[in-house]
Write a protein that holds these residues in place. Structure first.
Motif, short mmCIF file in Angstrom:
data_model
loop_
_atom_site.label_atom_id
_atom_site.label_comp_id
_atom_site.label_asym_id
_atom_site.label_seq_id
_atom_site.Cartn_x
_atom_site.Cartn_y
_atom_site.Cartn_z
N PHE A 12 -3.96 -29.38 30.18
CA PHE A 12 -3.74 -28.04 30.72
C PHE A 12 -4.15 -27.99 32.20
O PHE A 12 -3.53 -27.29 32.99
CB PHE A 12 -4.51 -27.00 29.90
N PHE B 27 -7.19 -24.93 22.15
CA PHE B 27 -5.98 -25.71 22.45
C PHE B 27 -6.42 -26.96 23.20
O PHE B 27 -7.11 -26.86 24.21
CB PHE B 27 -5.01 -24.94 23.37
N ASN C 272 -4.20 -29.97 23.91
CA ASN C 272 -3.12 -30.41 24.80
C ASN C 272 -2.00 -29.38 24.83
O ASN C 272 -1.75 -28.70 23.83
CB ASN C 272 -2.54 -31.75 24.32
N PRO C 273 -1.30 -29.30 25.97
CA PRO C 273 -0.16 -28.38 26.01
C PRO C 273 0.95 -28.86 25.08
O PRO C 273 1.11 -30.07 24.89
CB PRO C 273 0.32 -28.46 27.47
N THR D 71 10.50 -21.00 17.22
CA THR D 71 9.23 -20.31 17.01
C THR D 71 8.20 -21.36 16.59
O THR D 71 8.55 -22.38 16.02
CB THR D 71 9.33 -19.27 15.88
N GLY D 72 6.96 -21.10 16.92
CA GLY D 72 5.90 -22.02 16.50
C GLY D 72 5.72 -23.20 17.44
O GLY D 72 4.94 -24.10 17.15
N THR D 73 6.42 -23.20 18.57
CA THR D 73 6.29 -24.33 19.49
C THR D 73 5.32 -24.01 20.63
O THR D 73 5.12 -24.82 21.52
CB THR D 73 7.67 -24.68 20.11
N GLY D 74 4.75 -22.82 20.60
CA GLY D 74 3.81 -22.43 21.65
C GLY D 74 4.49 -21.77 22.84
O GLY D 74 4.00 -21.80 23.95
N LYS D 75 5.63 -21.11 22.58
CA LYS D 75 6.37 -20.56 23.72
C LYS D 75 5.73 -19.31 24.31
O LYS D 75 5.91 -19.02 25.48
CB LYS D 75 7.84 -20.34 23.38
N THR D 76 4.94 -18.59 23.50
CA THR D 76 4.28 -17.40 24.06
C THR D 76 3.38 -17.83 25.22
O THR D 76 3.36 -17.19 26.28
CB THR D 76 3.43 -16.70 22.98
N TYR E 289 -5.19 -14.94 25.88
CA TYR E 289 -5.02 -15.84 27.01
C TYR E 289 -5.67 -15.26 28.28
O TYR E 289 -6.18 -16.00 29.12
CB TYR E 289 -3.52 -16.10 27.31
N ASP F 137 0.74 -19.69 10.28
CA ASP F 137 1.03 -21.09 10.63
C ASP F 137 1.08 -22.05 9.45
O ASP F 137 1.62 -23.12 9.57
CB ASP F 137 -0.02 -21.61 11.63
N ARG G 245 4.99 -25.28 11.35
CA ARG G 245 4.47 -24.77 12.62
C ARG G 245 3.15 -25.44 12.97
O ARG G 245 2.45 -25.95 12.10
CB ARG G 245 4.26 -23.25 12.53
P1 AMP Z 1 4.15 -19.42 19.37
O1 AMP Z 1 5.29 -20.40 19.36
O2 AMP Z 1 3.88 -18.92 20.74
O3 AMP Z 1 4.34 -18.34 18.35
O4 AMP Z 1 2.81 -20.23 18.94
C1 AMP Z 1 2.58 -20.71 17.65
C2 AMP Z 1 1.10 -20.93 17.39
O5 AMP Z 1 0.61 -22.07 18.09
C3 AMP Z 1 0.21 -19.77 17.83
O6 AMP Z 1 -0.72 -19.52 16.78
C4 AMP Z 1 -0.50 -20.26 19.07
O7 AMP Z 1 -1.77 -19.69 19.22
C5 AMP Z 1 -0.58 -21.76 18.80
N1 AMP Z 1 -0.55 -22.56 20.06
C6 AMP Z 1 0.12 -22.31 21.19
N2 AMP Z 1 -0.09 -23.29 22.09
C7 AMP Z 1 -0.89 -24.20 21.51
C8 AMP Z 1 -1.45 -25.46 21.93
N3 AMP Z 1 -1.20 -25.96 23.12
N4 AMP Z 1 -2.24 -26.12 21.07
C9 AMP Z 1 -2.48 -25.63 19.83
N5 AMP Z 1 -1.99 -24.45 19.36
C10 AMP Z 1 -1.20 -23.74 20.19
#
Ligand code: AMP
Length: 619
Positions: A4, A22, A24-25, A49-54, A94, A309, A335
């Motif tokens: 990060f 978290f 690693n990114p 979804t679930g890839t950490g896009k938020t 965040y 998740d 996820r």
């Molecule tokens: P999202 O795709 O944004 O809905 O994220 C899915 C889940 O992954 C959420 O619970 C996030 O908090 C978690 N997340 C996002 N980025 C990371 C990361 N780099 N490492 C671990 N978990 C993460």
């Protein structure tokens, strides 16, 4: 792999990232964050979804906005209230060290004045559902004229839900020179149109392949007769004792019915769909999050934004109308680095759709067999044995052991084990001992290249039923509007009603044979515009056009047309059979089959009628 720190994030954000754990990114974060931090650019990101896009759009937005200003600078549009709240929570986490940050969620079903008040306090970022923010714009409760960053999250889903006009409207209230970041799991034409219309030379990033589902998920399908769909669902649940799943249905009504039936049959299940109040939906989601519900039965729309998740299985009880939606469904599992299984329970008439889905997700499905009763008994037994093996002894029971030991003084260890396991095993055994094989063969005529279509082309499809209906062109119908009418009232998919032929005072149409009971049951006493609509089976199942043509005029006048058998007689037999069954007491829910409608496996075997479905709670 980068860290990060490498991405260029500031100390406040890095601090929050450490708190969140978290390490690693994720892929989408590694790709998007440096670009968005470095450049003032538009972006199209294809990510599930679930890839950490938020975080991929959230971190750059938090770093780039001026927290000391009270002006609204960031707008995030999301398709559902659930997702809107989820994004808002994530953004707050965040930005927990960004002093003075105010992120406000605006969504329907909650007080608009409270939301307006929160914005007035100075919200740098608004996370909104399209309908509500549009409403607030028109009532001048929000000013988005100084937005610098606009995010369209789950753009494909927003467009699926019919928000195109709203999005266009909303964006027309934002400055031209802002940056627009669009995130989407799939890239249908409509999303490309939005991208072209509102973006200038967007940077494109893709996580995995376009439209591809995550490879943490394996895809399976199970071929059964439509009437066995529900029993197949129960078997899949029983064969996976620790299942934690979302079960997708096509309509709100089916969702409610399946959930009710599962509950009635002893499963920990809940329904999630748009006809529930927000409060009811929150209750169900809370129970699901706490793992108190093992099977969440949901519509596609309601399931958007489920932020859980550890879902082990996604079960497609019915396929979605738009096969692209499959990607969203299967994305609920697998996820956050976990693996998952996406299962489709499919009937012969739909099996050709599997090929199309494979093309979209670029992954192959594995054809699996619904386990038979004895396999399930074994799985359940072994699962119990493992649980007992791994259970820590609670010494609170020591004080009761004297009596228990006395009771078993004469039993050998082997006998004790056998007796102990028989308690659980016998329940499953009794339930499943006479169970039938639910699997059907994938025959040549319904192969996955579109057997049904072929059958239709040659007019001799014995898998379909031809019906007579007593409405025709004099009632204002043509074949298209009649097809639409039938599709709508019967809640069927686009291809489920075919060979519609409209005559003056009556018409004919076809459905797959397996829908026959549903169609006839629905029209048993159905009135439209104050008139009984009568639907009966025509004996000419292939729908021979010559026969149809010979018949002209009104229903009574056209005896020369297709001969119709009376569905009532047929139904009468079935309802007699039903009455002779001693079925378990049921709740008077919707799912109770109508007189003459099909019975479920659990009701059809008198020998089982007193056995409540064996079930242990998950945790
Ligand atoms: P999202 O795709 O944004 O809905 O994220 C899915 C889940 O992954 C959420 O619970 C996030 O908090 C978690 N997340 C996002 N980025 C990371 C990361 N780099 N490492 C671990 N978990 C993460």
């Amino acid at each position: 792999m980068n860290t990060f720190q490498d991405l260029g994030l500031n100390e406040d954000l890095l601090h929050a990232i450490t708190d969140l754990g978290f390490v690693n990114p994720s892929d989408v974060q590694s790709k998007a964050i440096p670009i968005l931090l470095e450049k003032e650019t538009d972006l199209v990101a294809l990510a599930q979804t679930g890839t950490g896009k938020t975080a991929a759009f959230g971190f750059p937005m938090l770093q780039k906005i001026d927290i000391d200003s009270r002006t609204t600078q960031g707008l995030i549009l999301s398709p559902t209230r659930e997702l809107c709240l989820q994004i808002t929570n994530e953004m707050k986490l965040y930005g927990k060290y960004c002093k003075g940050l105010n992120v406000v969620a605006v969504y329907g079903g909650s007080s608009i004045t409270d939301q307006a008040r929160d914005i007035k306090k100075g919200a740098q970022i608004i996370v909104a559902t399209p309908g509500r923010i549009k409403d607030m714009i028109s009532r001048r409760m929000v000013d988005i004229s100084k937005i610098e960053y606009a995010v369209l999250d789950e753009a494909d889903e927003m467009l699926n839900m019919g928000f195109y006009e709203d999005i266009t409207d909303i964006l027309s209230n934002t400055p031209e020179e802002k940056c627009t970041w669009l995130f989407s799991a799939t890239m249908p034409k409509e999303v490309s149109v939005i991208a072209k219309k509102f973006m200038e030379n967007p940077v494109e990033i893709t996580v995995g392949n376009k439209n591809e589902s995550t490879n943490q998920v394996s895809h399976e399908y199970y071929l059964v007769n439509s009437r066995d769909r529900y029993d197949a669902l129960k078997r899949l649940a029983d064969a996976n004792p620790d299942i934690f799943s979302v079960v997708f249905c096509r309509t709100k009504r089916d969702t409610q019915k399946v959930a009710e039936q599962l509950i009635e049959d002893g499963y920990s299940a809940g329904a999630l769909h748009g006809d529930l109040s927000q409060n009811q939906r929150d209750l169900v989601m809370n129970s699901f999050r706490k793992n108190q519900i093992q099977m969440l039965v949901a519509t596609d729309v309601a399931a958007r934004g489920i932020d859980v998740d550890d879902i082990t299985h996604v079960i497609n009880y019915q396929l979605p109308d738009e096969i692209e939606t499959y990607t969203h469904r299967s994305g609920r599992t697998g996820r956050a680095g976990k693996t998952g299984v996406s299962m489709i329970i499919v009937s012969k008439s739909e099996v050709r759709k599997i090929k199309s889905i494979e093309r979209i997700i670029k992954r192959d499905f594995i054809k699996k067999e619904i386990p038979d009763g004895m396999e399930i008994c074994e799985v359940q037994l072994m699962s119990l044995a493992n649980k007992i093996h791994n259970t820590e002894i609670n010494h609170e029971i020591d004080k009761y052991l004297t009596n228990i030991n006395e009771l078993f003084a004469d039993s050998s260890k082997e006998d004790l084990i056998k007796k102990f396991f028989s308690v659980e095993f016998t329940r499953f055994f009794n339930y499943y001992k006479k169970s039938k094989n639910l699997n059907i063969a994938e025959s040549r005529s319904d192969d996955r290249e579109g057997g049904r279509e072929r059958g239709r082309d040659f007019g001799g499809n014995s898998d379909s039923t031809r019906y007579f209906i007593n409405v025709g062109s004099k009632d204002g119908y043509d074949w298209m509007s009649l097809k639409d009418f039938l599709k709508d009232v019967l809640e069927l998919g686009r291809d489920d009603v075919f060979k519609v032929e409209v005559k003056e005072s009556f018409s004919f149409f076809n459905t797959e044979k397996e829908l026959q009971e549903k169609v006839l049951a629905f029209f048993t006493d159905y009135k439209h515009n104050d008139r009984f609509v009568n639907v009966e089976v025509s004996e000419n199942r292939g729908g021979g056009r010559r026969n149809d043509r010979r018949s002209g005029g009104g229903r009574r006048d056209d005896k020369g047309g297709e001969r119709r058998s009376s569905p009532r007689g047929d139904f009468g037999n079935r309802s007699d059979r039903r009455r002779s069954d001693t079925s378990r007491p049921r709740r008077s829910g919707d799912f109770k089959p109508k007189e003459g409608a099909r019975r479920s496996e659990s009701d059809s075997r008198p020998s089982d009628s007193n056995i409540s479905r064996p079930r242990r709670s998950r945790r």
